[in-house]
Design a protein around this motif. Structure first.
Motif, PDB file in Angstrom:
ATOM      1  N   SER A   1      67.480 -38.890  13.360  1.00 19.87           N
ATOM      2  CA  SER A   1      67.826 -37.515  12.994  1.00 19.87           C
ATOM      3  C   SER A   1      68.146 -36.668  14.218  1.00 19.87           C
ATOM      4  N   GLU A   2      67.478 -36.915  15.337  1.00 18.84           N
ATOM      5  CA  GLU A   2      67.776 -36.157  16.546  1.00 18.84           C
ATOM      6  C   GLU A   2      69.174 -36.496  17.074  1.00 18.84           C
ATOM      7  N   ALA A   3      69.580 -37.758  16.967  1.00 21.21           N
ATOM      8  CA  ALA A   3      70.937 -38.131  17.385  1.00 21.21           C
ATOM      9  C   ALA A   3      71.974 -37.397  16.538  1.00 21.21           C
ATOM     10  N   ILE A   4      71.727 -37.331  15.217  1.00 19.77           N
ATOM     11  CA  ILE A   4      72.667 -36.610  14.344  1.00 19.77           C
ATOM     12  C   ILE A   4      72.638 -35.121  14.642  1.00 19.77           C
ATOM     13  N   LEU A   5      71.452 -34.577  14.954  1.00 20.45           N
ATOM     14  CA  LEU A   5      71.355 -33.163  15.310  1.00 20.45           C
ATOM     15  C   LEU A   5      72.186 -32.839  16.548  1.00 20.45           C
ATOM     16  N   LEU A   6      72.154 -33.717  17.538  1.00 26.07           N
ATOM     17  CA  LEU A   6      72.945 -33.479  18.743  1.00 26.07           C
ATOM     18  C   LEU A   6      74.440 -33.501  18.426  1.00 26.07           C
ATOM     19  N   LEU A   7      74.851 -34.394  17.532  1.00 25.44           N
ATOM     20  CA  LEU A   7      76.247 -34.403  17.095  1.00 25.44           C
ATOM     21  C   LEU A   7      76.593 -33.088  16.400  1.00 25.44           C
ATOM     22  N   LEU A   8      75.683 -32.622  15.541  1.00 26.30           N
ATOM     23  CA  LEU A   8      75.903 -31.366  14.835  1.00 26.30           C
ATOM     24  C   LEU A   8      75.944 -30.195  15.818  1.00 26.30           C
ATOM     25  N   GLY A   9      75.127 -30.259  16.870  1.00 19.95           N
ATOM     26  CA  GLY A   9      75.169 -29.217  17.892  1.00 19.95           C
ATOM     27  C   GLY A   9      76.534 -29.131  18.548  1.00 19.95           C
ATOM     28  N   ALA A  10      77.159 -30.278  18.785  1.00 24.40           N
ATOM     29  CA  ALA A  10      78.508 -30.288  19.351  1.00 24.40           C
ATOM     30  C   ALA A  10      79.501 -29.656  18.388  1.00 24.40           C
ATOM     31  N   ALA A  11      79.361 -29.972  17.099  1.00 27.07           N
ATOM     32  CA  ALA A  11      80.272 -29.408  16.097  1.00 27.07           C
ATOM     33  C   ALA A  11      80.131 -27.889  16.016  1.00 27.07           C
ATOM     34  N   LEU A  12      78.896 -27.381  16.059  1.00 23.58           N
ATOM     35  CA  LEU A  12      78.676 -25.938  15.994  1.00 23.58           C
ATOM     36  C   LEU A  12      79.213 -25.248  17.251  1.00 23.58           C
ATOM     37  N   LEU A  13      79.039 -25.900  18.400  1.00 22.03           N
ATOM     38  CA  LEU A  13      79.550 -25.328  19.641  1.00 22.03           C
ATOM     39  C   LEU A  13      81.068 -25.225  19.603  1.00 22.03           C
ATOM     40  N   VAL A  14      81.730 -26.281  19.148  1.00 22.01           N
ATOM     41  CA  VAL A  14      83.188 -26.260  19.056  1.00 22.01           C
ATOM     42  C   VAL A  14      83.648 -25.188  18.072  1.00 22.01           C
ATOM     43  N   SER A  15      82.968 -25.094  16.928  1.00 22.76           N
ATOM     44  CA  SER A  15      83.328 -24.086  15.935  1.00 22.76           C
ATOM     45  C   SER A  15      83.189 -22.679  16.492  1.00 22.76           C
ATOM     46  N   GLY A  16      82.085 -22.416  17.185  1.00 21.45           N
ATOM     47  CA  GLY A  16      81.887 -21.097  17.770  1.00 21.45           C
ATOM     48  C   GLY A  16      82.913 -20.773  18.837  1.00 21.45           C
ATOM     49  N   MET A  17      83.228 -21.746  19.691  1.00 20.71           N
ATOM     50  CA  MET A  17      84.200 -21.506  20.746  1.00 20.71           C
ATOM     51  C   MET A  17      85.603 -21.291  20.181  1.00 20.71           C
ATOM     52  N   GLU A  18      85.918 -21.957  19.074  1.00 18.59           N
ATOM     53  CA  GLU A  18      87.231 -21.740  18.457  1.00 18.59           C
ATOM     54  C   GLU A  18      87.356 -20.306  17.934  1.00 18.59           C
TER      55      GLU A  18
ATOM     56  N   ALA B   1      72.952 -21.439  17.350  1.00 14.71           N
ATOM     57  CA  ALA B   1      72.494 -22.609  16.585  1.00 14.71           C
ATOM     58  C   ALA B   1      72.645 -23.882  17.411  1.00 14.71           C
ATOM     59  N   SER B   2      73.759 -24.020  18.118  1.00 12.70           N
ATOM     60  CA  SER B   2      73.968 -25.190  18.968  1.00 12.70           C
ATOM     61  C   SER B   2      72.913 -25.264  20.061  1.00 12.70           C
ATOM     62  N   LEU B   3      72.627 -24.121  20.698  1.00 13.62           N
ATOM     63  CA  LEU B   3      71.614 -24.075  21.753  1.00 13.62           C
ATOM     64  C   LEU B   3      70.236 -24.419  21.207  1.00 13.62           C
ATOM     65  N   LEU B   4      69.899 -23.900  20.027  1.00  8.63           N
ATOM     66  CA  LEU B   4      68.599 -24.187  19.418  1.00  8.63           C
ATOM     67  C   LEU B   4      68.444 -25.668  19.095  1.00  8.63           C
ATOM     68  N   ILE B   5      69.517 -26.297  18.649  1.00 10.60           N
ATOM     69  CA  ILE B   5      69.456 -27.725  18.337  1.00 10.60           C
ATOM     70  C   ILE B   5      69.120 -28.533  19.587  1.00 10.60           C
ATOM     71  N   VAL B   6      69.811 -28.251  20.688  1.00 12.67           N
ATOM     72  CA  VAL B   6      69.550 -28.981  21.930  1.00 12.67           C
ATOM     73  C   VAL B   6      68.128 -28.707  22.410  1.00 12.67           C
ATOM     74  N   GLN B   7      67.690 -27.445  22.321  1.00 14.43           N
ATOM     75  CA  GLN B   7      66.332 -27.094  22.738  1.00 14.43           C
ATOM     76  C   GLN B   7      65.300 -27.803  21.876  1.00 14.43           C
ATOM     77  N   MET B   8      65.544 -27.883  20.582  1.00 17.33           N
ATOM     78  CA  MET B   8      64.598 -28.514  19.665  1.00 17.33           C
ATOM     79  C   MET B   8      64.486 -30.014  19.943  1.00 17.33           C
ATOM     80  N   VAL B   9      65.608 -30.667  20.172  1.00 24.07           N
ATOM     81  CA  VAL B   9      65.574 -32.098  20.472  1.00 24.07           C
ATOM     82  C   VAL B   9      64.838 -32.344  21.783  1.00 24.07           C
ATOM     83  N   GLY B  10      65.095 -31.510  22.789  1.00 17.54           N
ATOM     84  CA  GLY B  10      64.381 -31.651  24.046  1.00 17.54           C
ATOM     85  C   GLY B  10      62.885 -31.428  23.885  1.00 17.54           C
TER      86      GLY B  10
END
Length: 284
Positions: free
Chosen positions: A186-203, A80-89
């Motif tokens: 919305s893209e700025a908030i999506l990137l923030l959410l991508g960071a949150a999902l990445l941290v959650s997954g890594m934890e 999900a984190s990767l998809l968010i970054v890809q979508m914003v790009g």
């Protein structure tokens, strides 16, 4: 609740934007009423594909237990984190020509395949947005249980209602916010959410790594907190909880968490810096 509301709101607005562009385009062609039915049929089928994907993901999650379930949920959060970054790009690269590209593809499919081609184009566009929504929601809900899951579902429904209101306002007036401003925010908030999902997954992954045989320095990097700001800003509720949900804030981060969070933003900044923000044309 706020995570699910934002995810559904943002993705639904984008799906409604695509449908709006296609409906406006077919409205200027002969047999527009018949072609509109193909657009709506494709949208309905795209939604059905998304629902089926959600069912499959839920079944897969329920079929797993213990470590397998943890790895599965961690994988979905990372995807999900990767998809968010890809979508914003993707939006940065294609926003300016989105309307022209979509209508050009619609014309080509209509010429080659008739109304069926228009149906398939709409199906693919809507199912893409819906599939992203499913993956985002599953990744964001991995830590929730009981009452929290109920609020998460309520947030998703509220997000859909908010999306309908947003599209209505964006179509009806630019006094409040324009399409380019909407997507930039919305893209700025999506990137923030991508960071949150990445941290959650890594934890979750770190939790599995702690059960393995590692040298002591690795255990400390994975499990030991570098500091504790919980007394000032607790990540369990209030503003700290909101920052945890939307930006990956942790009051007691480990070295792994800090490195992953900083690495995410360095990579995102490096990837997006050369790209100029492009305005998204308002559909007519």
């Amino acid at each position: 609740m706020t995570q699910s509301m934002f995810i559904v709101w943002r993705e639904s607005v984008e799906a409604l934007l695509v449908i709006g562009i296609l409906l406006a385009w077919v409205g200027r062609r002969p047999q527009s009423r018949r072609l509109s039915r193909y657009v709506w049929s494709g949208a309905a089928l795209g939604l059905l594909v998304s629902v089926l994907l959600a069912g499959l993901i839920l079944l897969a999650g329920e079929a797993m237990s213990g470590a397998a379930n943890e790895w599965f949920q961690a994988s979905l959060a990372l995807i999900a984190s990767l998809l968010i970054v890809q979508m914003v790009g993707w939006m940065h690269r294609n926003a300016r020509t989105l309307k022209q590209d979509l209508t050009r593809h619609a014309g080509e499919r209509l010429d080659r395949q008739g109304g069926l081609g228009l149906l398939v184009l709409t199906l693919l566009a809507v199912s893409r947005e819906g599939s992203e929504t499913v993956v985002f929601l599953y990744g964001a809900s991995a830590r929730l249980q009981g009452t929290s899951l109920g609020l998460f579902a309520i947030g998703a429904v509220a997000g859909l209602a908010l999306a309908l209101l947003t599209v209505t306002l964006l179509h009806g007036s630019r006094r409040f916010i324009s399409w380019p401003h909407f997507f930039a925010i919305s893209e700025a908030i999506l990137l923030l959410l991508g960071a949150a999902l990445l941290v959650s997954g890594m934890e979750r992954i770190a939790g599995q790594w702690l059960a393995m045989d590692w040298p002591e320095p690795v255990y400390r990097a994975i499990g030991d907190a570098l500091w504790d700001t919980g007394a000032v800003l607790d990540d369990g509720h209030g503003l700290g909880g909101l920052l945890a949900d939307f930006a990956g804030y942790r009051a007691s981060p480990s070295m792994l968490t800090l490195v992953v969070w900083l690495g995410y933003w360095l990579l995102v900044a490096g990837w997006l810096r050369p790209r100029k923000t492009r305005s998204l044309p308002c559909p007519t």
